[in-house]
Motif scaffolding. Structure first.
Motif: not given
Length: 265
Positions: A151-172, A230-233
């Motif tokens: 199946f085609d996964a592209r239409p479901a993806v509203a946004s995909l971006e690469s972040l700086d490591s300082t923006e992560t939710h995960s703990s270092p 706005t592209g937000t949830v």
């Protein structure tokens, strides 16, 4: 009958619990907290608990939702505290509201995910994300009970971006500090067939040959209504809070305008 909506998390090692594991733990927590649950009818009554769009086993989550029905009214925040104390750390009840609107499941139309790719250079991830976003279609395969499905996964993806490591939710501390690590932020619509974070990773492999050396650490950060402008949830519990606030404001106003009983002449 009172209905309470709860938001809960799956953190740390508890992300490996299945949905059924959580159901068992939650039902035990209901008994420990002495919650006056409403039960279904029939030969095998069950607590009236409705789960909405649970995350896959192995993924963490900050935004899982359920609704319970009570036979006696309870304060939502006090109930949240009692249930949270009765669950193991990692399965945390973080929010509670009284249900004053209908259709909680209908308000879960999109999810925000964080994908942590250990061993992947951020520059390589950024190039793969650009290739994915530029593609008109990204065909992926998934093994289902009826065989392999494409199946085609592209239409479901509203946004995909690469972040700086300082923006992560995960703990270092959760990842090796001496290895490269790419962080992706994904917003995906809930469509049919469902497109999951691992499908997007398969798409990145297909369009840019991006293959993390270890499995990605995936966490759902939010789910709710997707705002196309706005592209937000948005927060799916906000309508219930707004309805409760409107009711609390209207009650004093109604009391102030109520006619005063006349005394004897």
């Amino acid at each position: 009958m009172q209905r309470i909506r709860l938001r809960y998390t799956k953190r740390g090692r508890l992300r490996f619990t299945s949905h059924r594991d959580f159901q068992r733990a939650f039902e035990r927590a209901l008994r420990r907290a002495d919650v006056p649950m409403a039960y279904s009818a029939g030969f095998t009554p069950h607590p009236k608990v409705s789960y909405a769009n649970a995350a896959p086993t192995g993924t963490g989550s900050e935004a899982e939702y359920l609704e319970i029905a009570l036979t006696q009214p309870r304060d939502p925040q006090r109930l949240r505290e009692l249930l949270d104390e009765s669950l193991p750390p990692g399965l945390d009840i973080v929010d509670a509201v009284e249900a004053r609107t209908s259709g909680l499941a209908d308000r879960l139309t999109a999810s925000v995910w964080e994908l942590r790719l250990d061993g992947v250079e951020p520059a390589d991830a950024a190039r793969a994300v650009a290739a994915f976003n530029a593609a008109e279609a990204v065909e992926v395969q998934r093994l289902t009970k009826n065989g392999m499905r494409t199946f085609d996964a592209r239409p479901a993806v509203a946004s995909l971006e690469s972040l700086d490591s300082t923006e992560t939710h995960s703990s270092p501390a959760d990842r090796p500090t001496d290895q490269p690590c790419a962080i992706l932020r994904l917003v995906v619509r809930h469509v049919t067939p469902a497109v999951r974070p691992d499908d997007v990773l398969s798409g990145l492999r297909a369009v840019a040959d991006l293959a993390p050396p270890v499995p990605a650490a995936v966490t759902r950060l939010a789910q709710g209504l997707f705002d196309e402008e706005t592209g937000t949830v948005t927060d799916p519990l906000a309508p219930d809070r707004e309805a409760a606030a409107a009711l609390s404001t209207a009650a004093p106003a109604a009391a102030a305008t109520a006619p005063t009983p006349e005394g004897p002449a």
